[in-house]
Write an enzyme that holds these catalytic residues in place. Structure first.
Site, PDB file in Angstrom:
ATOM      1  CG  HIS A 261      47.900   7.408  33.626  1.00 51.38           C
ATOM      2  ND1 HIS A 261      48.267   7.833  34.834  1.00 51.38           N
ATOM      3  CD2 HIS A 261      47.292   6.178  33.995  1.00 51.38           C
ATOM      4  CE1 HIS A 261      48.146   7.127  35.700  1.00 51.38           C
ATOM      5  NE2 HIS A 261      47.541   6.102  35.116  1.00 51.38           N
ATOM      6  CD  GLU A 262      44.766   4.298  32.129  1.00 53.81           C
ATOM      7  OE1 GLU A 262      45.036   3.173  32.109  1.00 53.81           O
ATOM      8  OE2 GLU A 262      44.271   5.172  32.861  1.00 53.81           O
TER       9      GLU A 262
ATOM     10  CG  HIS B 156      48.887   1.079  33.113  1.00 52.57           C
ATOM     11  ND1 HIS B 156      49.560   0.972  34.310  1.00 52.57           N
ATOM     12  CD2 HIS B 156      48.403   2.099  33.364  1.00 52.57           C
ATOM     13  CE1 HIS B 156      49.266   1.576  35.237  1.00 52.57           C
ATOM     14  NE2 HIS B 156      48.147   2.560  34.810  1.00 52.57           N
TER      15      HIS B 156
ATOM     16  CB  CYS C 100      47.723   4.840  38.903  1.00 55.54           C
ATOM     17  SG  CYS C 100      47.760   3.360  38.238  1.00 55.54           S
ATOM     18  CG  LEU C 101      41.569   2.767  39.006  1.00 56.33           C
ATOM     19  CD1 LEU C 101      40.594   2.210  37.812  1.00 56.33           C
ATOM     20  CD2 LEU C 101      41.116   3.388  40.149  1.00 56.33           C
TER      21      LEU C 101
ATOM     22  N   GLY D 168      40.292   5.548  33.340  1.00 58.05           N
ATOM     23  CA  GLY D 168      41.029   5.020  32.318  1.00 58.05           C
ATOM     24  C   GLY D 168      41.262   3.414  32.926  1.00 58.05           C
TER      25      GLY D 168
ATOM     26  CD  GLN E 198      45.535   0.235  35.443  1.00 60.49           C
ATOM     27  OE1 GLN E 198      45.170   0.741  34.524  1.00 60.49           O
ATOM     28  NE2 GLN E 198      45.480   0.859  36.479  1.00 60.49           N
TER      29      GLN E 198
END
Length: 186
Positions: free
Chosen positions: A142-143, A146, A100-101, A45, A50
């Site tokens: 999670h996404e 953001h 997380c990226l 994701g 991000q």
């Protein structure tokens, strides 16, 4: 095009993202670039903040999990202007490890409810209003966090947060190793 992923400490990651309209410039190209960036980073994701854009766009690809979750075979979607309308607090709340990226090298167990009510637009700007369950509900939470200026570390216990404080500080100082292209604070 593969874009750099903004790392913990970047102000855009703490801003509430804005809804967009169908005339947002080069939206389809942006979505394609987000998928390419996510794929090259081995993510499942990616949210627009991000990559430095404070807009409500998320891409999710769960196909890689289809061996364990057959229902996600060929699951690859973009979500435009997504919002969580309601969390089913009667559903199971599970503690699972997340990464997380934007927080390379750090994984923590995060509690999430297993059922949520969401609204979003697809790539054709068709409106959807649905209840989502299971692993997809976790990834969406999670996404979509953001988009609200939140990150998974905001959901861990104060003790765990204290224990990883130095790792988070190192990220803000650009002291980390990562196999994909990033944009650290500097």
């Amino acid at each position: 095009m593969i874009l750099p992923i903004y790392v913990y400490g970047q102000p855009v990651l703490r801003k509430v993202a804005q809804d967009i309209s169908s005339d947002y410039p080069d939206l389809q190209e942006l979505i394609a670039n987000m998928f390419e960036t996510m794929d090259s980073s081995d993510g499942i994701g990616l949210a627009a903040p991000q990559i430095g854009k404070s807009i409500r766009v998320v891409v999710i690809d769960l196909n890689v999990l289809s061996d364990d979750f057959p229902e996600y075979k060929d699951f690859r979607k973009a979500y435009i202007n997504p919002h969580i309308l309601e969390i089913d607090e009667t559903s199971e709340k599970r503690l699972m490890e997340e990464g997380c990226l934007s927080i390379p090298g750090l994984h923590e167990k995060v509690p999430r409810f297993s059922r949520i009510h969401v609204t979003y637009l697809d790539e054709a700007f068709v409106s959807h209003d649905e209840w989502v369950e299971g692993y997809l509900a976790r990834v969406m939470q999670h996404e979509f966090d953001h988009l609200e200026g939140k990150m998974f570390v905001d959901h861990i216990s104060p003790l765990r947060k204290q224990l990883i404080k130095n790792k988070l500080k190192a990220l803000t100082q650009g002291r980390y190793e990562c196999s994909y292209r990033t944009k650290p604070m500097r």
